[in-house]
Design a protein around this motif. Structure first.
Motif, short mmCIF file in Angstrom:
data_model
loop_
_atom_site.label_atom_id
_atom_site.label_comp_id
_atom_site.label_asym_id
_atom_site.label_seq_id
_atom_site.Cartn_x
_atom_site.Cartn_y
_atom_site.Cartn_z
N ASP A 225 0.56 -0.92 0.00
CA ASP A 225 0.21 -0.07 0.12
C ASP A 225 0.84 1.39 -0.05
O ASP A 225 2.30 1.20 0.22
CB ASP A 225 -0.77 -0.11 1.66
CG ASP A 225 -1.73 -0.92 1.18
OD1 ASP A 225 -2.43 -1.66 -0.16
OD2 ASP A 225 -2.58 -1.54 2.41
N ASP A 258 -7.01 -7.01 -7.16
CA ASP A 258 -5.63 -7.34 -7.73
C ASP A 258 -5.46 -9.20 -7.61
O ASP A 258 -5.24 -9.58 -7.06
CB ASP A 258 -5.07 -6.95 -6.34
CG ASP A 258 -3.67 -6.34 -6.93
OD1 ASP A 258 -3.24 -7.17 -8.30
OD2 ASP A 258 -2.82 -6.21 -5.52
N ARG A 265 -8.10 -3.94 -3.51
CA ARG A 265 -7.63 -3.14 -3.39
C ARG A 265 -8.41 -1.29 -3.38
O ARG A 265 -9.02 -1.72 -4.90
CB ARG A 265 -6.60 -2.60 -3.92
CG ARG A 265 -5.72 -3.58 -4.20
CD ARG A 265 -4.94 -4.68 -3.20
NE ARG A 265 -3.52 -3.42 -3.03
CZ ARG A 265 -2.89 -3.36 -3.27
NH1 ARG A 265 -2.46 -4.27 -4.08
NH2 ARG A 265 -1.23 -2.35 -2.77
N THR A 276 -5.39 -2.05 0.87
CA THR A 276 -5.76 -3.31 1.06
C THR A 276 -7.13 -3.16 1.36
O THR A 276 -6.74 -3.09 3.01
CB THR A 276 -4.81 -3.63 0.88
OG1 THR A 276 -3.97 -3.77 0.72
CG2 THR A 276 -5.37 -5.55 1.56
#
Length: 656
Positions: A225, A258, A265, A276
C-alpha cells in the motif's frame, strides 16, 4: 478415517520431450539427454487455466532458490483452439512472465507420453533421467521443495548432480504505454482508468484512450500500500467505480481486483493512494485450516469450506479475484472469485465479506445460488433490472445471477443462477443464432448495452458478441434469445466500456494481446451479424474403462516430514460426478475416502468423469507449536469410453 494408496511410481525412464517447438531457449531444441545432471520439473499447463496460473506463481520461488540445479520446463498442452495458436502461446508466455523454457505441445504428444490427465500436472525427473514423482493440481510447492532438497543431497553424494546455469534464454524486452491491459472504467471526469496487468499497475489515460496522464503503482510485482509511486500490484484485472455517495466515507473511489495478490485494493483518485481492503495477500486453498486469519497471537481458525464465512474482509484469504462490480440490489460489490469458482459479496460500509453463490466445484450447473457451479468467472456487469451478468470463461458461457427483490428475480425468494448461452467445460466455438445453440470461446468480459442487451468480450474468438433476450409483447422472456457478432478480428478482447454520445453508442474494447484500447462504433439498432465458424470440443486422449464396477484410486502420500492434517476433521475429500449423469450407476457424490467403487453404465458408450480431490497435510514434528499446513487439490475431467474387457481401475495421482 483417511485412506490412501501405498503404491509408488515404478522407476521408469522419462519420455523424450516432443512438440512443435520451443520458447525461451534462444531457438535451441532441448532434450532430456542434454539436461542430464539436472533435476527437471515438467509443468503441464494451458494458459486459460486458473489453477495453472496459480502453479506458475508457486514455481517462481522454487526457480529462484534452485536455479543452478533445477530446470523447470513448461509443457503447454492446450485446451482451447485459440491456445494452440503459436502466436497466442508466445503472448501468454510473455504475459505471465514465464521465465523458463516452454515446449509447444499442440497435439498433446508429450502430454500423452506422460499419461497426464489434468491441467496442471507436475512431473519430477531426477538427474539420471528417471521419473520420480507425478502430481496433479496446485498446492505442491512445499512437496516439490522437499523433493528437490532430497534429490540434491542424493545425487550430489553420487556425483550425478551438475550445478550451473540452465537453458533459459529471456526474450527481448518490449515497451509501450500498456502491456496486456485487462479491464477499464470511465472516470467521472471523462478520463479512463486501465488495469495494466502486464505492468502491474493502473494507467490513467486521457479520454482518447492513448495519452498517459499518470500511473498508479510502481510497476514492480508485489503487494504494498502507499502513494501512487510506491504502491505495488500483481496483475490487476477488474475495476469498479465506488458509488459517489460512498466515496468520502470509504476514502477511495475505485475498487480493484488485484488478481495475483488475491486481494481487493481501494484507490483514491485525488492522489493515487492505494489501500488493501480485503484479502490477506495469500491464496485461499479449499480445505485448508488457515484460510481464516485469527487475531495476532492466536492460532489460525479452522475453515475447511469457507462457505459459511461472513466477517472481516481482511480476515480471510481470497482466490484470484478477477472482476468486481457494484450491485445496488446487494448493496455491495460482487467479486468474481475465479480461483475457486464462486461469487462473493463485499460490503465496505458494514466491513464484511461473504460467499454469494457457488459451491467451489467447477462446471456449469444452474439453480439456487448456493448450489450453482461456476467455472472461472472473469467478467461482471449489472443490468438496469438488477440482474448480474457473468462471463463464465472456462465453460465459455454467458450466465446471470438474479438477486431477490430485483425485477429480474420476480417472486424468487432466493438468488438464482441461469445460463443464457454456453454448453459446458469442453464445448466451445464461434456460432451465432439462437442462444441455446450459440457458442463462445473463453469470454473474459461483459457489459450491458443501453437497450438491456449484453455485449460479451469473446476473448479466444477475438470478437465482441451480443446477447439479446427473446421478449414477448408484455416484456416477459420468450424463447432462448439470440447471439450475434458485433465485431471480430480483435486481439484477445478482455474488457468493454460502453460509451454513449447523444443517441450513438461506442464500445471501448480492451484489446489485451494488442496492448491497446480500441473503439468500436455500433449501429443504431445495436444488431450484429450472424456468423458460424464452427463448433469445437476439447480433444484429449480417451480412457477405456470396463462396464460395471471400476475402482477409482486417487494416490496421495504426504511429503517427507509431513502427516495428514486431521486436527479439524477429515483431511481428505473426494467428489465424483459424470456427464452425462447416466454414465454413473453408482459412486457419484461426496465422501472422505480417496478410493471409491464406481459402477459404469454399459448402455452409455462414452462420457466424462468429473473428479475433485482434496488432501491436507502438515508438519509432523511435535516440537513445532504451529505447524505449517499444506493443501493439495485438483479437479479432473476424464473422458472415458465404456469398453468391454478394458481396465477396471482408474488411478489419478494427486501426489505420488
Amino acid at each position: 478415517m483417511t485412506t490412501t494408496s501405498d503404491r509408488r511410481l515404478p522407476r521408469v525412464r522419462a519420455s523424450e520431450l516432443t512438440g512443435r517447438g520451443w520458447l525461451n531457449t534462444g531457438g535451441v531444441d532441448l532434450t532430456l539427454e542434454g539436461l542430464r545432471g539436472k533435476i527437471v520439473l515438467l509443468d503441464f499447463w494451458t494458459f486459460c487455466c486458473i489453477n495453472c496460473l496459480h502453479v506458475l506463481d508457486e514455481l517462481r520461488e522454487l526457480e529462484a532458490q534452485h536455479r543452478d540445479v533445477l530446470v523447470v520446463i513448461g509443457v503447454h498442452s492446450p485446451k482451447f483452439v485459440h491456445e494452440a495458436d503459436p502466436v497466442a502461446l508466445a503472448a501468454a508466455v510473455d504475459r505471465y512472465e514465464v521465465r523458463h523454457p516452454v515446449l509447444d505441445d499442440p497435439n498433446l504428444t508429450t502430454w500423452s507420453a506422460y499419461a497426464a490427465r489434468a491441467w496442471p500436472t507436475l512431473v519430477v525427473i531426477d538427474p539420471e533421467g528417471y521419473v520420480v514423482a507425478q502430481m496433479a493440481g496446485e498446492g505442491h510447492q512445499n512437496n516439490v521443495a522437499l523433493l528437490v532438497r532430497d534429490l540434491v543431497a542424493e545425487h550430489e553424494a553420487k556425483g550425478t548432480l551438475h550445478r550451473g546455469d540452465g537453458p533459459y534464454v529471456p526474450p527481448e524486452p518490449t515497451s509501450g504505454t500498456l502491456r496486456f491491459p485487462a479491464k477499464a472504467v470511465a472516470l467521472p471526469d471523462g478520463r479512463l482508468l486501465v488495469a495494466d496487468a502486464g505492468h502491474h499497475s493502473l494507467a490513467e489515460l486521457e479520454a482518447d484512450g492513448e495519452a498517459l496522464v499518470r500511473r498508479i503503482g510502481s510497476g514492480e510485482r508485489g503487494l504494498a500500500d502507499g502513494d501512487a509511486a510506491s504502491a505495488r500490484f500483481s496483475e490487476p484485472n477488474g475495476l469498479s467505480l465506488v458509488p459517489e455517495e460512498l466515496r468520502a466515507t470509504l476514502g477511495y473511489d475505485v475498487l480493484v481486483a488485484d488478481t495475483v495478490n488475491h486481494a481487493l485494493r481501494g484507490v483514491r483518485l485525488a492522489d493515487g493512494a492505494v489501500t488493501t481492503v480485503a484479502g490477506t495477500g495469500e491464496q485461499y486453498m479449499v480445505g485448508a485450516a488457515d484460510n481464516v486469519v485469527a487475531p495476532d497471537g492466536d492460532e489460525p481458525r479452522a475453515d475447511r469450506s469457507g462457505l459459511g464465512y461472513d466477517g472481516d474482509p481482511l480476515g480471510i484469504r481470497l482466490s484470484s479475484p478477477w472482476d468486481v462490480a457494484w450491485s445496488p440490489a446487494a448493496s455491495a460489490f460482487v467479486v468474481a472469485m475465479a480461483g475457486n469458482h464462486t461469487l462473493w459479496a463485499f460490503d465496505p460500509v458494514a466491513d464484511r465479506i461473504w460467499r454469494l453463490a457457488g459451491t467451489m466445484n467447477e462446471g456449469l450447473v444452474d439453480g439456487p445460488a448456493d448450489e450453482a457451479w461456476f467455472a472461472q468467472t472473469s467478467g461482471l456487469a449489472v443490468g438496469p433490472d438488477g440482474r448480474l451478468w457473468l462471463a463464465d470463461s472456462e465453460v465459455s458461457a454467458l450466465r446471470s445471477l438474479d438477486l431477490p427483490g430485483t425485477p429480474a428475480a420476480g417472486d424468487a425468494a432466493h438468488a438464482v443462477v441461469g445460463t443464457a448461452t454456453g454448453a459446458g467445460l469442453f464445448d466451445f466455438g464461434h456460432r451465432d443464432g439462437p442462444a441455446d445453440q450459440a457458442l463462445l470461446q473463453h469470454p473474459l468480459g461483459v457489459a450491458v448495452l443501453p437497450d438491456g442487451s449484453v455485449a460479451i468480450a469473446d476473448t479466444y474468438n477475438g470478437a465482441i458478441r451480443r446477447y439479446a433476450r427473446g421478449l414477448a409483447a408484455d416484456g416477459s422472456q420468450a424463447g432462448p434469445g439470440e447471439v450475434t457478432t458485433l465485431a471480430s478480428g480483435l486481439a484477445e478482447p478482455s474488457g468493454i466500456v460502453v460509451l454513449t454520445e447523444g443517441e450513438g453508442v461506442q464500445l471501448l474494447v480492451v484489446e489485451s494481446a494488442a496492448h491497446r484500447l480500441t473503439r468500436v462504433a455500433l449501429p443504431a439498432t445495436l444488431a450484429g451479424e450472424i456468423l458460424d465458424a464452427g463448433a469445437h470440443r476439447t480433444q484429449r486422449p480417451v480412457t477405456d474403462l470396463a462396464p460395471g464396477v471400476v475402482r477409482l484410486d486417487v494416490v496421495f502420500t504426504p511429503a517427507a516430514g509431513q502427516k495428514y492434517d486431521d486436527r479439524y476433521g477429515p483431511s481428505t475429500r473426494l467428489q465424483v460426478s459424470s456427464t452425462p449423469p447416466e454414465l454413473l450407476l453408482e459412486g457419484a457424490g461426496d465422501d472422505v475416502s480417496l478410493e471409491r467403487a464406481l459402477r459404469l453404465n454399459p448402455d452409455v458408450p462414452e462420457g466424462v468423469l468429473h473428479v475433485t480431490a482434496h488432501a491436507a497435510s502438515c508438519d509432523a514434528d511435535p516440537a513445532i507449536e504451529y505447524p505449517a499446513c499444506h493443501l493439495n487439490a485438483q479437479d479432473w475431467g476424464v473422458p472415458v469410453r465404456v469398453t468391454p474387457g478394458a481396465a477396471d481401475e482408474l488411478t489419478l495421482p494427486l501426489h505420488g
